[in-house]
Design a protein around this motif. Structure first.
Motif, PDB file in Angstrom:
ATOM      1  N   ASN A  95      -8.314  19.001   2.551  1.00  0.00           N
ATOM      2  CA  ASN A  95      -9.144  19.666   3.548  1.00  0.00           C
ATOM      3  C   ASN A  95      -9.407  21.086   3.056  1.00  0.00           C
ATOM      4  O   ASN A  95      -8.529  21.955   3.124  1.00  0.00           O
ATOM      5  N   SER A 136      -4.302  21.722   1.731  1.00  0.00           N
ATOM      6  CA  SER A 136      -4.058  20.900   2.908  1.00  0.00           C
ATOM      7  C   SER A 136      -4.381  19.446   2.556  1.00  0.00           C
ATOM      8  O   SER A 136      -5.541  19.082   2.399  1.00  0.00           O
ATOM      9  N   GLN A 183     -11.103  23.456   4.228  1.00  0.00           N
ATOM     10  CA  GLN A 183     -11.086  24.500   5.253  1.00  0.00           C
ATOM     11  C   GLN A 183      -9.729  25.202   5.325  1.00  0.00           C
ATOM     12  O   GLN A 183      -9.659  26.382   5.636  1.00  0.00           O
ATOM     13  N   VAL A 234      -4.607  15.710   3.572  1.00  0.00           N
ATOM     14  CA  VAL A 234      -4.747  14.890   4.770  1.00  0.00           C
ATOM     15  C   VAL A 234      -4.200  13.493   4.472  1.00  0.00           C
ATOM     16  O   VAL A 234      -4.786  12.742   3.686  1.00  0.00           O
TER      17      VAL A 234
END
Length: 135
Positions: free
Chosen positions: A30, A40, A32, A42
């Motif tokens: 991710n 990150s 963001q 997922v």
């Protein structure tokens, strides 16, 4: 309906290599919530592994950061929907540079294997017969 999530924070030595490892297992990053110090990963809608450089990880604790290749910090366990999915994820981990840990556990109603990632974090992958789980 609210679903509680878990964010597992792990210290890594080489962030780019660790990102590559987990994407080769089929997980996504991710962007963001990722930068040059963190990624990150997922794993599912409710499970996220935060891969942090050791310097970034140190910002969140005053404790010594363990070397997971020498000391056990945590055992991470993921469910799988079948025996075949257990084997497939472990095979992907090994192909991506991880290593098998321990022996295959086959209890008929439960089947599991484990691998260490590039930094020595141990991931167990377990399938349980839904008929037994339902009771």
């Amino acid at each position: 309906m609210y679903q509680q999530m878990i964010f597992v924070n792990l210290a890594v030595d080489d962030l780019e290599a660790s990102k590559k490892f987990f994407t080769e297992l089929g997980y996504s990053i991710n962007a963001q919530f990722s930068d040059e110090t963190a990624a990150s990963v997922v794993i599912s809608d409710t499970i996220v592994a935060m891969l942090l450089t050791r310097q970034k990880y140190a910002q969140f604790t005053k404790k010594e950061i363990v070397d997971a290749t020498k000391s056990s910090e945590v055992l991470l366990a993921l469910s799988a929907e079948s025996r075949e999915k257990v084997d497939k994820l472990v095979e992907k981990a090994v192909a991506a540079g991880g290593s098998v840990v321990g022996e295959t556990q086959d209890h008929g109603f439960m089947y599991g294997r484990a691998f260490d990632d590039l930094d020595g974090h141990t991931w167990e992958v377990i399938w349980m017969d839904p008929a037994v789980v339902q009771g």
